[in-house]
Write a protein that holds these residues in place. Sequence first.
Motif, PDB file in Angstrom:
ATOM      1  N   VAL A   1       0.701  -1.089   0.080  1.00  0.00           N
ATOM      2  CA  VAL A   1       0.046   0.053   0.067  1.00  0.00           C
ATOM      3  C   VAL A   1       0.881   1.244   0.086  1.00  0.00           C
ATOM      4  O   VAL A   1       0.623   2.177  -0.756  1.00  0.00           O
ATOM      5  N   ASN A   2       1.995   1.425   0.551  1.00  0.00           N
ATOM      6  CA  ASN A   2       2.685   2.480   0.712  1.00  0.00           C
ATOM      7  C   ASN A   2       3.431   2.581  -0.512  1.00  0.00           C
ATOM      8  O   ASN A   2       3.640   3.830  -1.020  1.00  0.00           O
ATOM      9  N   TRP A   3       3.975   1.471  -1.048  1.00  0.00           N
ATOM     10  CA  TRP A   3       4.299   1.861  -2.458  1.00  0.00           C
ATOM     11  C   TRP A   3       3.626   2.329  -3.379  1.00  0.00           C
ATOM     12  O   TRP A   3       3.859   3.274  -4.339  1.00  0.00           O
ATOM     13  N   ILE A   4       2.327   1.706  -3.350  1.00  0.00           N
ATOM     14  CA  ILE A   4       1.349   2.445  -4.392  1.00  0.00           C
ATOM     15  C   ILE A   4       0.905   3.954  -3.971  1.00  0.00           C
ATOM     16  O   ILE A   4       1.030   4.548  -5.011  1.00  0.00           O
ATOM     17  N   TYR A   5       1.106   4.149  -2.793  1.00  0.00           N
ATOM     18  CA  TYR A   5       0.589   5.537  -2.476  1.00  0.00           C
ATOM     19  C   TYR A   5       2.009   6.532  -2.830  1.00  0.00           C
ATOM     20  O   TYR A   5       1.852   7.625  -3.098  1.00  0.00           O
ATOM     21  N   GLN A   6       3.344   5.808  -2.803  1.00  0.00           N
ATOM     22  CA  GLN A   6       4.346   6.781  -3.143  1.00  0.00           C
ATOM     23  C   GLN A   6       4.241   7.064  -4.481  1.00  0.00           C
ATOM     24  O   GLN A   6       4.638   8.308  -4.918  1.00  0.00           O
ATOM     25  N   HIS A   7       3.549   6.034  -5.407  1.00  0.00           N
ATOM     26  CA  HIS A   7       3.640   6.664  -6.736  1.00  0.00           C
ATOM     27  C   HIS A   7       2.396   7.525  -7.168  1.00  0.00           C
ATOM     28  O   HIS A   7       2.425   8.056  -7.923  1.00  0.00           O
TER      29      HIS A   7
END
Lengths: 445, 281
Positions: free
Chosen positions: A294-300
């Motif tokens: 989820v954090n990876w998706i939000y970073q992008h």
Amino acid sequence: MMRKTGVILPSQSEPLMRPMIVIGIPGDKRTSGIQQARSDLGMPPAIILSYAEFLQGRSLGDLMEEQKKQLPHQSSVYNGVDLSAAPPLLRLESPGSSFEVERALIALGAPDSDDMDDSLHPYADRPDPRPLRVKLACQLTEMQGVLHHPSQWFRGYCRMLARLQREAKTACPGSLWLNDPTDIAAMTDKRQTQQILSEAGIPIPRPVGEDQQPTDYASLREMMLSRRMHRVFIKLAFGSAASGVVAYQIHPVTGAEIALTTVGVENYITRPPIYYNSGKLQRYTDTATISGIVNWIYQHGAYAEQWIPKAGLKGKAFDIRQLVVLREACHAVARVSPTPITNLHLRNQRMSLSEAGLSEPVQEQVRNTAVQALAAFPRSGVAGIDVLVSGGSQQCFVADVNPFGDLLYDVKYRGSSTYEWEMKVLSARDYITPPSTPLIKEGLS
Amino acid sequence: MTEVKLSIGYDEFEEGQRIGTEIEKLSSSPESSSLTSLIIGDWGQAYENSSEEVVESLVTHSASFPALRKLFIGEMGYEECEISWITQSDLSPLLPAFPELQSLTIQGGNELSLSELKHDKLEELIIISGGLGKAILEHIAASQLPNLRKLELYLGVDNYGFDGSLADLLPLIEVGKFPKLTYLGLKNSQIQDEIAGALANAPILDQLDTLDLSLGTLSDEGAELLLASDRIKKLKALNLSHHYMSDEMISRWKQSGLPVDVSDKQESDDEEDWRYPSITE
């Protein structure tokens, strides 16, 4: 700056054939499908320009001249009309199926790119995480399913769209975009799409945090619990074909969580994990993995919305891909899935809307909703709209607007395949337009 | 036969709709007197709210449903609630309230209780869960259901609440416990091989038409014991679908001439030898 924008107007009497220029991947399913449909209908072939060549620095004008020279002389004359006399219709296709194009777009989105025109990027000011410089981006190698730097890809994509829009003005004056690049950029970014739909009054699943968007796993969870929205879909803002989609739920009493997603993770000790499209649905219940994804998706760049329980059939749920061509709803398929993520290629079943058990009034509502959704993008003529029908109230919601959503097999509308239908409608309503009437509605932007 | 399904969606629940009100409305409608089958779907965010309101309301209005023979509590898909997250309650009060009931299906095992399981006419009891607690197995073992013909239990995995063992299942298959039983389903289990082994030569097979060991982790180990049993040969149907048997074992079953379903072969996880029952979500 004054710029021509427009919609295609209804047909008039005197014929003026516009040639069609398609910018895409020569020989892929889409460009071949268009050429086949045109050939079957006795129409001259479209001129196909290659994204890859355009991204190598060739200008739109150069590419067009080159292609025109290769066309047999006969095909520039149709029904006695010299095609070169009419300004063309420009059609962009999906850049999705070529790694060469994907890599070139990531390079174009680099912080040291020659082209820094971010005017079409709806969130241009948000920095991309760990940006790759041009040199590194060009060294990327294809790895099955790996999602290479999605936000930098999208930045490059918007830069390419801006460049196409710029060059088309000089290379083919008076030309008309079937879908304007500005709209394509907006449709490709789900945050922007939902914003536009919402402002146009189109029903959409409620976003998580209407005033304030979550920014990461922790804030998403906090907002879900405080707003009592325990089940959501998290989407990579510019993902396609279910890449970067997570069906996520929190148990409000126990705090347990479940994430269903096609995102797979490979962990390393010395470098960040690699996220990839696993091709089959993964089920995660451990916080470490879920928060990482989820954090990876939000970073992008992410968009999260309420998970509306979809209408179902025999224990499976479905949504509807409804094609709209020039304000008319045409081809539709129900995508029936044993999982909450319907656009999986795996185990995804297609049905007609009647087979899926939708009543005629609900089908009509699906069509109307889709037509209204495309109307929210007034500079676009064709899109595949993903419509959810809620299992309870049978209400329709628009989940996605796909600018290239017309690659649909085995479905006919009034006897025509999708590309055949588009070509018929276009020739009836656009190609045959007298030069005395304005081809496009003048507008300021 | 008339059938009605009542369900409360997420938004409807947020807007204040309640399953109890829906049941009450149905009870005062003209169709209630001829209703033979009632399906209760999502009672509104069933991962948080238990089925207690369903039970209370049905018991209160039971006199309005004189023709009711089938009851399903918790028929919902993953779009509404994960099976392993459905919160049930003590459903026992339903049984005396509907003395003519023939079929009861329950989905979801959390907080499920059947403490007083006594009914003269019940023919069918089906419990679908991702993991059935040992306490439920004890309730069933202590039950008085003299007319029970079909018992179908989705046992599930320990992650989702299955805390029993083979020992907790053995009282259910004792001859005399359910004298009219002809259909036995002990399925969707992570100990499917052990169950197959225990059933292979169990005397209860002599009274059964159908043995259903589907949806679990059955492998060659359990299959071998079944195949070697003479008692198995008397069955009219043996359901072993969704299994982890080898191709060789599948072809032995096919050559056996027995009425067996060996479809839906599962592959174990590539790296580790994990085998999953079907409903583990």
